[in-house]
Design a protein around this motif. Structure first.
Motif, PDB file in Angstrom:
ATOM      1  N   LYS A  19       0.835  -1.201   0.000  1.00  0.00           N
ATOM      2  CA  LYS A  19       0.000   0.000   0.000  1.00  0.00           C
ATOM      3  C   LYS A  19       0.870   1.251   0.000  1.00  0.00           C
ATOM      4  O   LYS A  19       1.903   1.315   0.674  1.00  0.00           O
ATOM      5  CB  LYS A  19      -0.925   0.016   1.210  1.00  0.00           C
ATOM      6  N   ALA A  20       0.432   2.233  -0.783  1.00  0.00           N
ATOM      7  CA  ALA A  20       1.101   3.539  -0.834  1.00  0.00           C
ATOM      8  C   ALA A  20       0.056   4.596  -1.115  1.00  0.00           C
ATOM      9  O   ALA A  20      -0.735   4.442  -2.061  1.00  0.00           O
ATOM     10  CB  ALA A  20       2.183   3.548  -1.917  1.00  0.00           C
ATOM     11  N   LYS A  21       0.028   5.648  -0.283  1.00  0.00           N
ATOM     12  CA  LYS A  21      -0.918   6.756  -0.455  1.00  0.00           C
ATOM     13  C   LYS A  21      -2.377   6.269  -0.484  1.00  0.00           C
ATOM     14  O   LYS A  21      -3.221   6.833  -1.184  1.00  0.00           O
ATOM     15  CB  LYS A  21      -0.607   7.516  -1.750  1.00  0.00           C
ATOM     16  N   GLY A  22      -2.664   5.214   0.262  1.00  0.00           N
ATOM     17  CA  GLY A  22      -4.025   4.713   0.338  1.00  0.00           C
ATOM     18  C   GLY A  22      -4.429   3.794  -0.797  1.00  0.00           C
ATOM     19  O   GLY A  22      -5.567   3.304  -0.825  1.00  0.00           O
ATOM     20  N   PHE A  23      -3.536   3.509  -1.742  1.00  0.00           N
ATOM     21  CA  PHE A  23      -3.829   2.631  -2.858  1.00  0.00           C
ATOM     22  C   PHE A  23      -3.030   1.338  -2.721  1.00  0.00           C
ATOM     23  O   PHE A  23      -1.918   1.329  -2.183  1.00  0.00           O
ATOM     24  CB  PHE A  23      -3.493   3.296  -4.198  1.00  0.00           C
ATOM     25  N   THR A  24      -3.600   0.251  -3.233  1.00  0.00           N
ATOM     26  CA  THR A  24      -2.927  -1.054  -3.214  1.00  0.00           C
ATOM     27  C   THR A  24      -2.326  -1.327  -4.586  1.00  0.00           C
ATOM     28  O   THR A  24      -3.009  -1.232  -5.609  1.00  0.00           O
ATOM     29  CB  THR A  24      -3.906  -2.172  -2.845  1.00  0.00           C
ATOM     30  N   PHE A  25      -1.035  -1.681  -4.596  1.00  0.00           N
ATOM     31  CA  PHE A  25      -0.318  -1.934  -5.846  1.00  0.00           C
ATOM     32  C   PHE A  25       0.175  -3.373  -5.886  1.00  0.00           C
ATOM     33  O   PHE A  25       0.560  -3.945  -4.859  1.00  0.00           O
ATOM     34  CB  PHE A  25       0.873  -0.981  -5.992  1.00  0.00           C
ATOM     35  N   THR A  26       0.197  -3.930  -7.093  1.00  0.00           N
ATOM     36  CA  THR A  26       0.729  -5.272  -7.314  1.00  0.00           C
ATOM     37  C   THR A  26       2.104  -5.163  -7.972  1.00  0.00           C
ATOM     38  O   THR A  26       2.260  -4.446  -8.972  1.00  0.00           O
ATOM     39  CB  THR A  26      -0.200  -6.101  -8.216  1.00  0.00           C
ATOM     40  N   VAL A  27       3.084  -5.869  -7.430  1.00  0.00           N
ATOM     41  CA  VAL A  27       4.451  -5.797  -7.946  1.00  0.00           C
ATOM     42  C   VAL A  27       4.581  -6.676  -9.193  1.00  0.00           C
ATOM     43  O   VAL A  27       4.277  -7.869  -9.153  1.00  0.00           O
ATOM     44  CB  VAL A  27       5.467  -6.252  -6.884  1.00  0.00           C
ATOM     45  N   ILE A  28       5.018  -6.059 -10.303  1.00  0.00           N
ATOM     46  CA  ILE A  28       5.237  -6.827 -11.532  1.00  0.00           C
ATOM     47  C   ILE A  28       6.718  -6.878 -11.910  1.00  0.00           C
ATOM     48  O   ILE A  28       7.107  -7.611 -12.822  1.00  0.00           O
ATOM     49  CB  ILE A  28       4.435  -6.228 -12.714  1.00  0.00           C
TER      50      ILE A  28
END
Length: 420
Positions: A187-196
């Protein structure tokens, strides 16, 4: 054949003289050793420092023109406030350049922006002081994106502003210790990211310049959702437009002219109006770095030359003593038919040989220093510096030995044989 025989004979005389007066020869060689060590060590440090500085500045790319609000350097007397009210580059301008630039003049156009001091979290693990950088698809063309694992963004991921990310090595190690980061979420800045993808580790840089180790790349559209800069600026974030040049355009003069003309048209500037944007190029930094280290190199060479001068006087002194001690032998050689050039070459070769021994020792000492592991600034000894050291040794040997050699060659054989 005659030249080889002459060289061999001269080498044998030089070697016999060195062995016959070993302590005196070694003490005389110390001056040359110290001189060559001083000069080559300065050049090695300067070259290593310049290489590390350039590596630290590698994030700006090569053969790229950047469209910015601010110039990277100010001319003498230029007021900084002149640029304060300039508009920042926008997505609209980026799209216009993409459409209008001639395909033969560039390899790609990208827009990107970044912020620092971000906190990333994955479960119970977190990392602070991370950089978050939004990039368009052609960012990998404008700037190097070295991947250790995974893949780069697809055009669809960038255009649809998906929450995918390419993270730096330090981020991967901190958020996902002892496991692969690929496919994991954070999570960063309230958003969830998937590592590619995971970037290659860069390690510590000499200068405090942006490092990929703590950097995270995300699609530019996703970045604009977070910082609301799609229309040209927000939250203190200023985008940059980068245009990669082609090899067929030396100096990027054609590309710079085309970008300048298009930007003036896009912004509706009249012919007499000044540009309200800056075209920055890495060459500005490279030229400044080259000028700085050229001055440092010259200063170091001047200082080292004094030590080399002392070494030259030491070699000249030992050659005068050698001529004096071998006057009788010179007379015998001449009486047996030895030509003046043979005597001249014999002593000149000896002086050069001695200087090469001293210079080689100095270069070897520099090599030993460069072999010591250095994390902050690895030192290296280039082939050019080795060649320079040996060349200087030969020149000093010739200058130091020419007068004693001429005196020896011009001795009268009768007087020389009678000498004691």
């Amino acid at each position: 054949m005659k030249a080889l025989r002459l060289t061999f004979e001269s080498f044998r005389f030089a070697w016999d003289a060195l062995k016959g007066n070993l302590l005196r020869t070694v003490l005389s060689l110390l001056g040359v050793t110290v001189g060559i060590f001083s000069i080559i060590s300065v050049f090695a440090v300067v070259d290593s420092l310049e290489a590390n500085v350039r590596q630290s500045m590698s994030f700006v790319g090569d053969k790229v023109i950047y469209v910015n609000k601010w110039p990277w350097s100010f001319g003498p007397g230029t007021p900084w406030w002149k640029y304060f009210n300039r508009p920042v580059p926008t997505v609209r301008e980026f799209r216009a350049l993409q459409r209008s630039l001639s395909p033969s003049s560039n390899k790609g156009v990208a827009i990107f922006a970044n912020t620092s001091g971000n906190t990333f979290k994955a479960g119970s693990n977190s990392m602070t002081s991370c950089s978050l950088e939004g990039v368009s698809y052609d960012f990998y063309v404008v700037s190097d994106v070295p991947l250790a694992e995974g893949r780069y963004f697809t055009p669809q991921e960038v255009e649809s502003a998906r929450s995918v990310a390419i993270i730096g090595a330090d981020i991967a190690e901190n958020l996902f210790p002892n496991r692969s980061a690929l496919g994991q979420t954070f999570k960063a800045k309230g958003f969830t990211f998937t590592v590619i993808g995971v970037l290659q580790k860069e390690g510590k840089k000499l200068l405090d310049t942006p490092s990929n180790d703590a950097n995270c790349l995300i699609p530019f559209g996703m970045f604009t959702k977070i910082f609301a800069i799609a229309s040209g600026g927000g939250g203190g974030v200023t985008p940059t437009i980068g245009v990669k040049g082609v090899d067929a355009d030396p100096g990027l003069l054609n590309l710079e002219s085309e970008v300048q003309g298009l930007m003036r048209t896009i912004r509706g500037l009249k012919p007499r109006q000044e540009d309200n944007f800056s075209l920055n190029r890495p060459e500005m930094l490279a030229n400044a770095i080259t000028s700085l280290f050229s001055v440092i190199g010259v200063a170091g060479a001047v200082i080292g030359s004094f030590a080399m001068l002392v070494g030259g006087f030491g070699i000249a002194n030992i050659m005068f003593v050698s001529v004096k001690e071998r006057t009788n032998i010179i007379g015998i050689q001449k009486s047996l038919g030895a030509k003046n050039y043979f005597i001249l070459f014999q002593f000149l070769f000896e002086a050069v040989f001695l200087c090469l021994l001293g210079g080689g020792a100095g270069i070897f000492l520099v090599f030993l220093i460069t072999a010591i592991p250095q994390d902050a600034m690895p030192l290296f000894l280039s082939a050019g510096n080795i060649t320079l050291g040996l060349t200087v040794s030969v020149v000093i040997g010739m200058l130091a030995g020419i007068i004693p050699a001429v005196l020896a060659a011009n001795l009268d054989p009768v007087i020389a044989i009678r000498a004691k």
